[in-house]
Design an enzyme around this catalytic site. Structure first.
Site, PDB file in Angstrom:
ATOM      1  N   GLU A 349       0.876  -1.179   0.000  1.00 29.12           N
ATOM      2  CA  GLU A 349       0.000   0.000   0.000  1.00 29.12           C
ATOM      3  C   GLU A 349       0.916   1.232   0.000  1.00 29.12           C
ATOM      4  OE1 GLU A 349      -2.452   0.402   3.510  1.00 29.12           O
ATOM      5  OE2 GLU A 349      -3.724   1.950   2.636  1.00 29.12           O
ATOM      6  N   HIS A 374      -4.716  -4.618  -0.395  1.00 25.69           N
ATOM      7  CA  HIS A 374      -4.309  -3.538  -1.302  1.00 25.69           C
ATOM      8  C   HIS A 374      -3.477  -4.029  -2.480  1.00 25.69           C
ATOM      9  CE1 HIS A 374      -6.104  -0.319   0.965  1.00 25.69           C
ATOM     10  NE2 HIS A 374      -5.560  -0.817   2.068  1.00 25.69           N
TER      11      HIS A 374
END
Ligand SMILES: *[C@@H]1O[C@H](CO)[C@@H](O)[C@H](O)[C@H]1NC(C)=O
Ligand SMILES: *[C@@H]1O[C@H](CO)[C@@H](O)[C@H](O)[C@H]1NC(C)=O
Ligand SMILES: *[C@@H]1O[C@H](CO)[C@@H](O)[C@H](O)[C@H]1NC(C)=O
Ligand SMILES: *[C@@H]1O[C@H](CO)[C@@H](O)[C@H](O)[C@H]1NC(C)=O
Ligand SMILES: [Zn+2]
Length: 503
Positions: A349, A374
């Site tokens: 992320e 993510h």
């Protein structure tokens, strides 16, 4: 592989004439389309009719934006367009569509500021303000108690008293509400860089935690969250939780296992009331800002959860801004010893290519993570992309989160389009929708469909994303099969009842 065969057939013969050329081009495009998520799902007769309606509206929105790019919602900050977006016809269709599960949501941001404001009308809630050391303005502290709290501030006051004495209650509430949301009128000024957004985000949690960890609130909050997620046409969620200690009015507290058990209790009550809802599981996800000793304690807690609440315990993760917290590699020796747990790591992320944060993707995959939270940075790692496909590791994509938390401005540049084009195992989720006033699933589905996938991606993509959300869930095989049947039933009902003239 399929694509390679098609390519070799196409390139083996030169383009002899123009018709031949066009045919080859069409074949290439078709082969690429087959590779996409949902690209090999044929639509039946009724679905084709629904699709025609959906695509007519999608083309209209996108083609208008193509000619007037300043009006393309998904190229702006989410706060600027979120209300407008909900007027879109494509949005309304998606809203009504069954969407399966949300596999990446955090428990203290499931619901938005309007819900939280209602909680501030409860009895016995004290508040105080202290200047915030990081952000300009004051930080709001809250505490339920049966007597004046004596920590943190000297100026505690009952909210009910302050509200009664306020000259203008609307204004009082308007100012209070600002502490329960990241949404502002001018996000680019309020959040010039990722650190500003994360500071505000962390502040949101420090304010919210003592409010929602009061045991009666905690139970009601989760119940009402399930209700809201069901209303957005979800049937199952996996909730990441730090498992905070709950407390009572007299200040007594409970251990983390009690928090987990409260989830179980609320869930049974909810399913009794709404038997069509499939359920929920928790992923124990404490802070990554710790040393090895605390990690040992985490792992021990995770193991007791696995023993004591096996039916709702899915696995383990670590949370917090990845750029600032400890990288996974620091914990590898201990995590390797904990492979009796299922991992669902946040990883990648970040916008910072080649950093330790970016490197979390290696560790998440080598440690055998079941899914990646993510995976924003994954496109920069061709071998890891292959691993993800071979090991069928679900990628939990949270588009609006990535935009609000300052990773990407224009969602056309989000890597989701690459994952969809390559038919990778993606699921959509909403991360902390309450903190930015997003819907549990519909907002993320809309921006994925209109902003971060091909103009040509159609109902097949949306159907596949719904199915993926259950396929990559931590449900046991028999329950998973049952949930997929349930989704299929809901989908058929949606298709059968679809009326284009209503949109
Ligand atoms: C956003 O979407 C809405 C609904 O489709 C549209 O009316 C509006 O023009 C779009 N753009 C902006 C910048 O609001
Ligand atoms: C807040 O409470 C009011 C009054 O009970 C209710 O009508 C409203 O729906 C609640 N809002 C939310 C977001 O729960
Ligand atoms: C503060 O409150 C706690 C719990 O209510 C109590 O045990 C403690 O004695 C109090 N301390 C002071 C200095 O009043
Ligand atoms: C109270 O505050 C609101 C919001 O700031 C404002 O719109 C309203 O006019 C105020 N009402 C009175 C009576 O001053
Ligand atoms: Zn997250």
């Amino acid at each position: 592989m399929r694509l390679l065969i098609v390519l070799s057939i196409i390139f083996a013969h030169g383009a002899c004439d123009i018709a031949d050329y066009y045919a080859k081009r069409a074949k290439l495009a078709e082969a690429e389309n087959l590779l996409t998520v949902g690209g090999n799902y044929p639509l039946d007769h009724k679905e084709t009719i629904v699709n025609r309606c959906l695509m007519q509206h999608k083309y209209r929105e996108l083609d208008y934006a193509f000619d007037n790019p300043q009006y393309f919602n998904c190229s702006h900050h989410f706060f600027v367009y979120k209300n407008k977006m909900r007027e879109s016809k494509v949005y309304k269709i998606i809203k009504n569509m069954p969407k399966g599960a949300a596999l990446h949501v955090h428990d203290m941001a499931l619901l938005g500021p309007d819900y939280v404001m209602n909680l501030t009308y409860m009895d016995n809630l004290y508040f105080c303000f202290k200047p915030d050391p990081v952000l300009s303005g004051n930080h709001l502290f809250l505490q339920f108690a049966n007597q004046l709290p004596n920590k943190t501030c000297d100026t505690w006051q009952l909210i009910s008293d302050a509200r009664r004495d306020a000259k203008n209650v609307t204004e009082f509430d308007f100012n209070l509400r600002k502490h329960f949301t990241l949404v502002v009128d001018d996000p680019d000024t309020a959040y010039p860089a990722i650190t500003d957004t994360w500071d505000a985000f962390m502040n949101y949690f420090t304010t919210i935690i003592p409010l929602v960890t009061y045991r009666p609130v905690w139970e009601q909050y989760f119940y009402d969250a399930l209700k809201k997620y069901r209303e957005d046409n979800l049937m199952y969620i996996e909730v990441r939780s730090v498992l905070p200690n709950l407390y009572e009015l007299d200040g007594s507290t409970y251990d983390q296992i009690v928090t987990a058990k409260s989830y179980k209790k609320v869930l049974s009550r909810f399913i009794k009331d709404y038997p069509d809802f499939e359920g929920a599981k928790i992923i124990f996800a404490p802070s990554r800002y710790v040393g090895n000793a605390e990690l040992d304690a985490y792992i021990e807690t995770a193991r007791s959860l696995k023993n004591q609440v096996p039916e709702i315990f899915a696995g383990f993760d670590l949370v917090g801004q990845e750029d600032k917290g400890k990288p996974l590699i620091d914990f590898v020796p201990k995590l390797l010893q904990a492979n009796d747990l299922n991992f669902f790591f946040h990883a990648g992320e970040t916008d910072w290519y080649g950093t330790q944060t970016d490197g979390n993707l290696y560790d998440a995959i080598l440690l055998g993570t079941k899914r990646i939270g993510h995976a924003y940075a994954l496109t920069k790692h061709p071998l890891l992309m292959k691993e993800v496909v071979e090991k069928d590791i679900g990628l939990e994509i949270n588009l609006i989160s990535n935009s609000v938390l300052s990773l990407v401005k224009d969602l056309r540049n989000h890597p989701l389009n690459t994952y969809v084009a390559n038919g990778m195992p993606v699921v959509l989720s909403s991360d902390d929708p309450g903190a930015w006033e997003a819907e549990p699933a519909s907002d993320d589905f809309y921006v994925a469909f209109v902003g971060a996938s091909s103009r040509l991606s159609d109902l097949s993509l949306l159907k596949a994303l719904g199915e993926n959300s259950l396929k990559y869930s931590a449900l046991e095989p028999t329950r998973k099969a049952a949930a997929l049947r349930k989704l299929n039933f809901q989908w058929k009902r949606f298709i059968d009842n679809f009326d284009c003239s209503k949109y």
